[in-house]
Design a protein around this motif. Structure first.
Motif, short mmCIF file in Angstrom:
data_model
loop_
_atom_site.label_atom_id
_atom_site.label_comp_id
_atom_site.label_asym_id
_atom_site.label_seq_id
_atom_site.Cartn_x
_atom_site.Cartn_y
_atom_site.Cartn_z
N ARG A 42 0.85 -1.20 0.00
CA ARG A 42 0.00 0.00 0.00
C ARG A 42 0.88 1.24 0.00
O ARG A 42 1.94 1.27 0.65
N VAL A 43 0.45 2.27 -0.73
CA VAL A 43 1.13 3.56 -0.71
C VAL A 43 0.07 4.64 -0.49
O VAL A 43 -0.97 4.65 -1.16
N VAL A 44 0.34 5.52 0.46
CA VAL A 44 -0.56 6.63 0.74
C VAL A 44 0.23 7.93 0.62
O VAL A 44 1.34 8.04 1.14
N VAL A 45 -0.34 8.88 -0.11
CA VAL A 45 0.32 10.18 -0.28
C VAL A 45 -0.25 11.15 0.74
O VAL A 45 -1.47 11.35 0.82
N ARG A 46 0.63 11.73 1.51
CA ARG A 46 0.22 12.68 2.55
C ARG A 46 0.61 14.08 2.12
O ARG A 46 1.76 14.37 1.86
N SER A 47 -0.39 14.96 1.99
CA SER A 47 -0.17 16.38 1.74
C SER A 47 -0.44 17.15 3.02
O SER A 47 -0.84 16.58 4.04
N THR A 93 5.72 -3.16 8.03
CA THR A 93 6.46 -1.97 8.44
C THR A 93 6.13 -0.82 7.50
O THR A 93 5.72 -1.03 6.35
N VAL A 94 6.32 0.40 7.99
CA VAL A 94 6.01 1.59 7.21
C VAL A 94 7.28 2.44 7.07
O VAL A 94 8.01 2.66 8.05
N GLN A 95 7.54 2.88 5.85
CA GLN A 95 8.62 3.83 5.61
C GLN A 95 8.06 5.03 4.85
O GLN A 95 7.05 4.93 4.16
N ILE A 96 8.74 6.16 5.01
CA ILE A 96 8.27 7.42 4.45
C ILE A 96 9.35 7.98 3.53
O ILE A 96 10.52 8.02 3.89
N LEU A 97 8.92 8.42 2.35
CA LEU A 97 9.85 9.00 1.39
C LEU A 97 9.49 10.46 1.15
O LEU A 97 8.36 10.78 0.76
N ASN A 98 10.46 11.34 1.40
CA ASN A 98 10.34 12.74 0.97
C ASN A 98 11.72 13.19 0.49
O ASN A 98 12.61 12.35 0.28
N ASP A 104 12.37 5.57 8.51
CA ASP A 104 11.48 4.68 9.26
C ASP A 104 10.87 5.38 10.47
O ASP A 104 10.24 4.75 11.31
N VAL A 105 11.10 6.70 10.58
CA VAL A 105 10.41 7.53 11.58
C VAL A 105 9.76 8.69 10.83
O VAL A 105 10.02 8.92 9.65
N ASP A 106 8.91 9.43 11.52
CA ASP A 106 8.21 10.53 10.86
C ASP A 106 9.21 11.59 10.40
O ASP A 106 10.34 11.67 10.90
N VAL A 107 8.79 12.40 9.44
CA VAL A 107 9.71 13.31 8.77
C VAL A 107 9.19 14.74 8.83
O VAL A 107 8.04 15.00 9.18
#
Length: 650
Positions: A42-47, A93-98, A104-107
């Motif tokens: 799953r991929v979710v885009v957060r704005s 597990t959840v990872q975040i890309l920006n 692997d932690v919030d950004v």
């Protein structure tokens, strides 16, 4: 640490459907996940519209060439619309890309990818290779000898040595002029550059002219208004844009506005500057330079005369009969800022609005020599002249500290190396550290603005790179400026191999009589070839950027679009690098486009092997990137507050 198996997104056309959206537009953003990363469920885009998070589910578009693609449609809600990708992996597990990388932690929101609504750069920016000149030192026409010199000037013959100390430092005048530039424009054509940026051309009491005495006409020492018009026409006839230089932070004490305001609190210009006393005889300056009084942008009349509307200074030189193609704003970072007061955004946005009213096909660049991220968000500046990301990083990796005795502005002799004003001197970086610094200083700047930021090895305010670099490092440094995102910059004289220990000594008259010497001809040829490489491959102008490798001595990256990929290697010494072919692309079809040093690319058995001996810089082209069609349909965003409540309130 570079991990080429990370998912990838950037602001290039492979991943963003519309680089120049308007507020309210829907834009498709895409994510590319290599098979080596592992499964993604799953991929979710957060704005973050109006600073309140909202979420959009991405669609899996399918797989091509070992990469899984995802897409989502997001609505551009703010002038700078940030977004990031949250990936739910098969192991839960959840990872975040920006832009800060994979975490692997919030950004931080500040490091999110960003779309910029409005104020698009001119289309020609993407292909621009900029050539910078210092008018007094570039070239001298026959007419220069007949012009009377002002009292402040110390005349110098073209081959006289520079005087690095006061008063000669700012008053030594060599007589370069604008018709001299016209005479040498074919040199720029030969190099392949297509934009000319010149430092100020307005009357002043110095050779650098950053202490303007007027903004209404061109200095007669340079040939006056008609000479400027001739230069612009001649440049445009050769396909070369012209970028002017304007100082919005201060004027000179000889400026008519300051002379009217000084000691005259009732003058129409009295509120143009920061005066500290009722008599208007003490005033705020730029960095304690008494000759450079600082503008007070609270003044509506100053704005009207200087930056606002068709009769302003900003508009005058963009309009006919001149028609320059943009402005570089000097000391943009300090403009409108003093203590608790900050009018910088008001000034820069007014400048840009006036430019658009004259012609939207113009470019606006900001000098901001350190961390400029807070200003470079696209609301006015299309890019910046800034040093930390590229320039200081390249020096720290490829240059060598040297102690060269030289005289400073006060006449004292020192052998301390100048390094961009840092009192601690030049650090020594590995290739990994260069990449880390570049990524760090660009991580908070929207991709579109990164592409408009100048990739200079040096300028009129710095020492020259060649002074501290071994001969074999020059192709690496110039090559990186031409192949990484940004506007490549050639400071006049670099192509002659000139050296200088600081910014003042870098303003050397160009030795046109030595063009045919073998060493100089070879250096000019190097610049010509690398500029030609940049302009021949659109992926180097508008393509995405993926880092494939970085160790102590070498970096490998690839610039990509749908038509072509450009693979780049830069190495200080011998290298043996192995890359997974699935992460590189169709390397079996690689074509060598440039090589400095001994370099070989071998592609077989699912691997790409790069072998180099000694310092090397090499470029290959590969087939472009094929992506499946995006499946994302209209955007349906769920605000985070609603998600916390289980859905919208009824």
């Amino acid at each position: 640490m570079i991990d080429p198996t990370c998912p990838h997104h950037d602001g290039s056309p492979l991943y963003v459907s519309h680089p120049d959206p308007a507020l309210g537009d829907e834009v498709t953003v895409r994510l590319r996940v290599p098979r080596a990363y592992g499964g993604v469920d799953r991929v979710v885009v957060r704005s973050n519209p109006d600073h309140e998070p909202a979420w959009v589910e991405a669609e899996c578009d399918g797989e091509r060439d070992g990469w899984q693609w995802w897409s989502a449609r997001i609505v551009v809600a703010n002038p700078r619309h940030g977004y990031r990708f949250h990936l739910v992996r098969s192991d839960a597990t959840v990872q975040i890309l920006n832009q800060g990388g994979l975490s692997d932690v919030d950004v931080l929101d500040a490091q999110d990818f960003a779309l910029v609504a409005g104020n698009p750069p001119p289309p020609w920016m993407a292909d621009t290779v900029l050539y910078q000149i210092f008018p007094d030192r570039f070239a001298r026409s026959d007419a220069a000898a007949d012009r009377p010199l002002p009292e402040w000037a110390i005349p110098a013959a073209w081959d006289d040595p520079l005087d690095p100390s006061h008063p000669g430092r700012s008053r030594q005048l060599y007589g370069g002029d604008l018709d001299g530039v016209v005479d040498r424009l074919d040199h720029l054509v030969d190099l392949g550059v297509n934009a000319l940026y010149h430092t100020p051309i307005f009357p002043a009491e110095s050779n650098h002219r950053y202490d303007a005495a007027s903004f209404d006409h061109v200095d007669a020492l340079l040939g006056g208004d008609e000479a400027y018009r001739r230069l612009i026409e001649a440049a445009h006839a050769r396909g070369i844009r012209v970028i002017g230089d304007l100082t919005t932070n201060h004027s000179g004490v000889a400026h008519e506005w300051f002379r009217n305001a000084y000691g005259r609190p009732d003058a129409a210009e009295a509120d143009f500057y920061y005066f500290h006393d009722a008599a208007h005889t003490t005033y705020e300056t730029w960095l304690d330079a008494a000759t450079l009084p600082k503008f007070d942008w609270n003044s509506a009349e100053l704005r009207r005369r200087f930056i606002e509307g068709p009769d302003s200074v900003v508009a005058r030189w963009l309009a006919e009969p001149y028609g320059i193609d943009g402005w570089r704003i000097d000391v943009a970072n300090m403009t409108g800022r003093l203590g608790a007061e900050d009018l910088n955004a008001v000034v820069r946005q007014t400048v840009r609005r006036t430019m658009i009213e004259v012609s939207s096909d113009t470019l606006l660049l900001a000098e901001s020599t350190n961390d400029a991220a807070s200003d470079l968000q696209g609301d006015a500046w299309h890019g910046g002249m800034t040093y930390p990301a590229f320039t200081r990083g390249v020096w720290s990796w490829l240059a060598e500290p040297r102690r060269i005795p030289h005289r400073g502005f006060d006449g004292r002799v020192s052998d301390e190396m100048w390094f961009f004003g840092l009192p601690t001197g030049m650090p020594r970086y590995t290739a990994q550290q260069f990449v880390r610094q570049l990524r760090l200083f660009t991580s908070q700047i929207p991709w579109r603005v990164q592409r408009g930021t100048m990739s200079a090895l040096d300028t009129h305010d710095t020492a020259r790179f060649a002074t501290y670099a071994a001969e074999e490092m020059i192709p690496l440094a110039v090559g990186l400026s031409m192949t990484l995102p940004g506007i490549p910059v050639v400071y006049a004289g670099d192509e002659f191999g000139l050296e200088a220990v600081d910014g003042e000594m870098s303003r050397t008259p160009l030795p046109w009589d030595r063009v045919g010497e073998p060493e100089i001809a070879a250096r000019i040829g190097l610049y010509r070839e690398l500029i030609g490489l940049r302009r021949a491959h659109a992926a180097l102008s508008t393509g995405g950027l993926r880092w494939l490798h970085a160790d102590d001595d070498a970096i490998v990256f690839i610039r990509e679009n749908a038509d072509e990929a450009v693979l780049v290697l830069a190495a200080r010494t011998d290298v043996e690098i192995r890359l997974d072919m699935a992460l590189v692309g169709a390397a079996t079809a690689a074509t060598s486009r440039y090589a400095a040093g001994t370099v070989e690319l071998l592609a077989d058995d699912g691997a790409v092997r790069l072998h180099g001996r000694g310092a090397s810089f090499a470029v290959w082209t590969l087939p472009g990137v094929t992506a499946p069609p995006a499946r994302a349909e209209r955007s349906v965003a769920t605000p985070e507050a609603f998600a916390q409540l289980g859905g919208p309130a009824v």
